[in-house]
Design a protein around this motif. Sequence first.
Motif, mmCIF file in Angstrom:
data_model
loop_
_atom_site.group_PDB
_atom_site.id
_atom_site.type_symbol
_atom_site.label_atom_id
_atom_site.label_comp_id
_atom_site.label_asym_id
_atom_site.label_seq_id
_atom_site.Cartn_x
_atom_site.Cartn_y
_atom_site.Cartn_z
ATOM 1 N N SER A 1 0.831 -1.206 0.000
ATOM 2 C CA SER A 1 0.000 0.000 0.000
ATOM 3 C C SER A 1 0.861 1.249 0.000
ATOM 4 O O SER A 1 0.566 2.244 -0.696
ATOM 5 N N VAL B 1 -3.677 -0.038 8.319
ATOM 6 C CA VAL B 1 -2.655 0.036 7.263
ATOM 7 C C VAL B 1 -2.175 1.482 7.135
ATOM 8 O O VAL B 1 -0.978 1.736 7.018
ATOM 9 N N GLU C 1 -5.447 -0.329 0.161
ATOM 10 C CA GLU C 1 -5.417 -1.542 0.964
ATOM 11 C C GLU C 1 -6.021 -2.749 0.237
ATOM 12 O O GLU C 1 -5.468 -3.852 0.290
ATOM 13 N N THR D 1 -3.979 -6.124 -0.831
ATOM 14 C CA THR D 1 -4.349 -7.433 -0.304
ATOM 15 C C THR D 1 -4.468 -8.457 -1.432
ATOM 16 O O THR D 1 -4.018 -9.607 -1.302
#
Length: 282
Positions: free
Chosen positions: A174, A250, A270, A274
């Motif tokens: 990120s 995050v 995020e 992922t």
Amino acid sequence: MHPADPSSQKLTDARPTTPSDDAASTERTIGRHRVPERPGRALLGSTPLRVALATGVTCCLSLVAVASARGNDDTPRTVEPLAEAVADRAAIADERASRSLDRDVAPARILPSPTAKPTPTPTAVRKAPKKPVKPRRPRPVAGLDQAQMDNAKIIVDVGLEMKMPRRALVVALSTAMQESNLYNLASDVLPESAEYPNQGSGSDHDSVGLFQQRPSSGWGTVAQLMRPSYAARAFYTALNEIPGWQDMSVTAAAQAVQISAYPDAYAQHEDRATTVAAALTA
């Protein structure tokens, strides 16, 4: 017969005594006819001549025996008669001498066929060293291109090597998406950074690389920070120094490392981070 016999007297009277009677005395008196003896027989009958002949024959036989013995010292062989040996030698000499003036063309010389060379014993063949196989490039996901996906793989591989949990991978991805859009950027402020492999340039102070880390802030040299693997390792090392980062969001964890002027910007990446982390660790 009585000497007074007339017939005997007649025979005696018919043969006057002459010098030829001495020669006739050597004639044979055996039988009815008288044959004069040959002079040669008289010579052969002499004792000295017989001794000489016997000596000569003995010498010849001795020479033949010596020649035969010298011819073959190892294997005994039968001594052929002297007359037969002489006849054989004469026949060979006669055969060699019987040549015609009209000679045929000499036959072509037949060379012996070359012997087959033995098949060499096969030796162990040294195999050439295999070329290093390049790792398969990951298939891009989450809207990334191949260059972005390659950089994402480097970030994930370094995190796995450092035994970082899955959440740390998502935080790092990120952060890189927000800072450089997952491209390894040089800096217009640092012309030196352009000397290293790069995928573009930025102008945010002296920030360089995937995480836009600044050499002036102690992250490392320009050459080090332009290497994606070094930049990722520097980020994870700093993250591990944040107490309780595992319980942070995050955005909070990324901001604690980067100290950005836009702390809320990391949250938007995020979900994609992922997805990428899952694809690269499947």
